[in-house]
Write a protein that holds these residues in place. Structure first.
Motif, mmCIF file in Angstrom:
data_model
loop_
_atom_site.group_PDB
_atom_site.id
_atom_site.type_symbol
_atom_site.label_atom_id
_atom_site.label_comp_id
_atom_site.label_asym_id
_atom_site.label_seq_id
_atom_site.Cartn_x
_atom_site.Cartn_y
_atom_site.Cartn_z
ATOM 1 N N MET A 95 -97.035 -11.650 -77.350
ATOM 2 C CA MET A 95 -97.105 -10.936 -78.652
ATOM 3 C C MET A 95 -98.754 -10.893 -78.714
ATOM 4 N N THR A 96 -99.105 -9.248 -78.941
ATOM 5 C CA THR A 96 -100.609 -9.181 -79.064
ATOM 6 C C THR A 96 -101.097 -9.606 -80.494
ATOM 7 N N ASP A 97 -102.232 -9.720 -80.529
ATOM 8 C CA ASP A 97 -102.980 -10.283 -81.663
ATOM 9 C C ASP A 97 -102.760 -9.325 -82.853
ATOM 10 N N ASP A 98 -102.782 -8.178 -82.520
ATOM 11 C CA ASP A 98 -102.995 -6.990 -83.689
ATOM 12 C C ASP A 98 -101.468 -6.984 -84.056
ATOM 13 N N ARG A 99 -100.415 -7.009 -83.114
ATOM 14 C CA ARG A 99 -99.083 -7.026 -83.670
ATOM 15 C C ARG A 99 -98.645 -8.431 -84.532
ATOM 16 N N GLN A 100 -99.100 -9.276 -84.103
ATOM 17 C CA GLN A 100 -98.952 -10.643 -85.005
ATOM 18 C C GLN A 100 -99.476 -10.648 -86.123
ATOM 19 N N GLU A 101 -100.787 -10.120 -86.257
ATOM 20 C CA GLU A 101 -101.400 -9.837 -87.763
ATOM 21 C C GLU A 101 -100.650 -9.025 -88.515
ATOM 22 N N ARG A 102 -100.366 -7.891 -87.914
ATOM 23 C CA ARG A 102 -99.660 -6.960 -88.740
ATOM 24 C C ARG A 102 -98.268 -7.663 -89.386
ATOM 25 N N ILE A 103 -97.569 -8.401 -88.604
ATOM 26 C CA ILE A 103 -96.291 -9.098 -88.975
ATOM 27 C C ILE A 103 -96.678 -10.076 -89.917
ATOM 28 N N ARG A 104 -97.801 -10.896 -89.792
ATOM 29 C CA ARG A 104 -98.045 -12.002 -90.769
ATOM 30 C C ARG A 104 -98.427 -11.188 -92.224
ATOM 31 N N LYS A 105 -99.189 -10.230 -92.050
ATOM 32 C CA LYS A 105 -99.391 -9.378 -93.447
ATOM 33 C C LYS A 105 -98.154 -8.974 -94.012
ATOM 34 N N ARG A 106 -97.143 -8.400 -93.038
ATOM 35 C CA ARG A 106 -95.999 -7.728 -93.984
ATOM 36 C C ARG A 106 -95.227 -9.124 -94.364
ATOM 37 N N ALA A 107 -95.077 -10.101 -93.573
ATOM 38 C CA ALA A 107 -94.169 -11.225 -94.006
ATOM 39 C C ALA A 107 -94.801 -11.707 -95.355
ATOM 40 N N HIS A 108 -95.971 -11.788 -95.531
ATOM 41 C CA HIS A 108 -96.793 -12.288 -96.807
ATOM 42 C C HIS A 108 -96.450 -11.245 -98.034
ATOM 43 N N GLN A 109 -96.528 -10.015 -97.347
ATOM 44 C CA GLN A 109 -96.150 -8.988 -98.570
ATOM 45 C C GLN A 109 -94.486 -9.164 -98.809
ATOM 46 N N ILE A 110 -93.706 -9.460 -98.071
ATOM 47 C CA ILE A 110 -92.477 -9.483 -98.432
ATOM 48 C C ILE A 110 -92.205 -10.505 -99.472
ATOM 49 N N TRP A 111 -92.713 -12.008 -98.942
ATOM 50 C CA TRP A 111 -93.014 -12.964 -99.713
ATOM 51 C C TRP A 111 -93.307 -12.910 -101.297
ATOM 52 N N GLN A 112 -94.274 -12.088 -101.399
ATOM 53 C CA GLN A 112 -94.837 -11.553 -102.826
ATOM 54 C C GLN A 112 -93.883 -11.052 -103.433
ATOM 55 N N GLU A 113 -93.263 -9.724 -102.745
ATOM 56 C CA GLU A 113 -92.243 -8.890 -103.450
ATOM 57 C C GLU A 113 -90.928 -9.671 -103.798
ATOM 58 N N GLU A 114 -90.760 -10.851 -103.184
ATOM 59 C CA GLU A 114 -89.391 -11.725 -103.731
ATOM 60 C C GLU A 114 -89.816 -12.684 -104.584
ATOM 61 N N GLY A 115 -91.012 -12.733 -105.162
ATOM 62 C CA GLY A 115 -91.337 -13.625 -105.849
ATOM 63 C C GLY A 115 -91.846 -14.920 -105.716
ATOM 64 N N GLN A 116 -92.354 -15.021 -104.395
ATOM 65 C CA GLN A 116 -92.927 -16.206 -103.611
ATOM 66 C C GLN A 116 -91.929 -17.235 -103.524
ATOM 67 N N PRO A 117 -90.682 -17.185 -103.003
ATOM 68 C CA PRO A 117 -89.765 -18.063 -102.953
ATOM 69 C C PRO A 117 -89.974 -19.062 -101.636
ATOM 70 N N ALA A 118 -89.778 -20.180 -101.959
ATOM 71 C CA ALA A 118 -90.121 -21.407 -100.858
ATOM 72 C C ALA A 118 -88.904 -21.358 -100.165
ATOM 73 N N GLY A 119 -89.180 -21.637 -98.671
ATOM 74 C CA GLY A 119 -88.358 -21.966 -97.780
ATOM 75 C C GLY A 119 -87.697 -20.852 -96.983
ATOM 76 N N GLN A 120 -88.255 -19.593 -97.246
ATOM 77 C CA GLN A 120 -87.761 -18.265 -96.703
ATOM 78 C C GLN A 120 -88.686 -17.760 -95.505
ATOM 79 N N HIS A 121 -89.704 -18.487 -95.235
ATOM 80 C CA HIS A 121 -90.739 -17.864 -94.091
ATOM 81 C C HIS A 121 -90.080 -17.520 -93.014
ATOM 82 N N GLU A 122 -89.170 -18.145 -92.570
ATOM 83 C CA GLU A 122 -88.424 -17.553 -91.192
ATOM 84 C C GLU A 122 -87.780 -16.357 -91.433
#
Length: 89
Positions: free
Chosen positions: A1-28
């Motif tokens: 996995m390239t660093d750029d792709r992994q960073e984009r995934i990390r940012k998008r996952a964080h955005q999804i988490w925030q949009e869903e109200g920051q629920p616990a246990g949904q990181h995977e």
């Protein structure tokens, strides 16, 4: 996995988490969804051109507003009859 792709995934996952109200246990689930989103975006782009920041922000703001409106609404009673429940003795 390239660093750029992994960073984009990390940012998008964080955005999804925030949009869903920051629920616990949904990181995977957020990480898998983010990876799919990033891969879909990459497959559809002929170059590494970035999206207009205003378009992405407007979409995120819209989702956040809907989530906030839903959270602020009072919960409906589960009683089907509309009659108040009797107190337990």
């Amino acid at each position: 996995m390239t660093d750029d792709r992994q960073e984009r995934i990390r940012k998008r996952a964080h955005q999804i988490w925030q949009e869903e109200g920051q629920p616990a246990g949904q990181h995977e689930r957020h990480w898998r969804q983010a990876a799919e989103d990033v891969d879909r975006d990459s497959a559809g782009k002929p170059s590494k051109a970035k999206k207009a920041p205003a378009a992405g922000k407007a979409k995120a703001d819209s989702k956040q507003e809907k989530a906030a409106a839903k959270a602020s609404k009072p919960k409906a009673s589960k009683a089907k009859t509309g009659k108040p429940k009797k107190a337990a003795k």
